[in-house]
Design an enzyme around this catalytic site. Sequence first.
Site, PDB file in Angstrom:
ATOM      1  CE  LYS A 236      -4.468  -1.624   1.527  1.00 38.73           C
ATOM      2  NZ  LYS A 236      -5.562  -1.530   2.520  1.00 38.73           N
TER       3      LYS A 236
ATOM      4  NE  ARG B 127      -8.209  -8.064   1.032  1.00 34.70           N
ATOM      5  CZ  ARG B 127      -7.876  -7.286  -0.011  1.00 34.70           C
ATOM      6  NH1 ARG B 127      -6.843  -6.455   0.110  1.00 34.70           N
ATOM      7  NH2 ARG B 127      -8.554  -7.344  -1.136  1.00 34.70           N
TER       8      ARG B 127
END
Length: 251
Positions: free
Chosen positions: A200, A234
């Site tokens: 991210k 995740r």
Amino acid sequence: MAREDKLQIMGILNVTPDSFYSESRKQTEKEIGVRTEEIFEQGGDIIDVGAVSTRPGASTISEEEEMTRLKLALNIVKKIKNDAVISVDTARASIARFVVEEMGVSIINDISGGKDSQMFTTISAIHIPYILTSSAADIKTMKSDFEKNIALLNQYGHDSIILDPGFGFGKTLEDNFHILNDMEELHTFGLPILVGLSRKSMIYNTLHCTPDEALNGTTVLNTIALCKGASILRVHDIKEAAEAIKLYQHL
């Protein structure tokens, strides 16, 4: 002393043309099949199928298009591994009901935090684990929001809830790091915590690299998240997450 906690890996399967990490985009039957096999062969416990990109500025697609993409992917996943634990990443209550009742999905991953007014009642009716995500920018607000939403879900008779701090959603770069640092505070709810840090912007903007170059940073932050009490990682990169968990469990 080795840790005996049951820690799980959720492997990401994006059946989208525009997810932020280009290598995660899988659209053809062959690509979906290869990715599914990779997730489970490398140690994934759950496969999270998403048909709508959640990156900033992503195009909105119709419910029909989301359903079409999901049907294609879910049929392939079930064919490859009939007993797969499947999560679907959707913010639409109607999609959630369909994939659970008609496609055998086991978990709903709602990054909107219940924005659809029908989501909480739907989840309570289909009664499967629900990942509740927060877009709050600080831990105090996040705890307050979680408390309200958990109480509402409980009121509807649902208590199978997984909390996701929502890294990257509604937060600045510094907000993300402050929340990761304070993540132990979420244990007051006594619920599992999922973290989605994989490649991210908080990683690649801090390191001045690209998502393609953010694997090492992902592993570092995933390891910190494990130390802060995360139960589920995740990730895009299954093998590396499995190695991080294995080493962490020997502390």
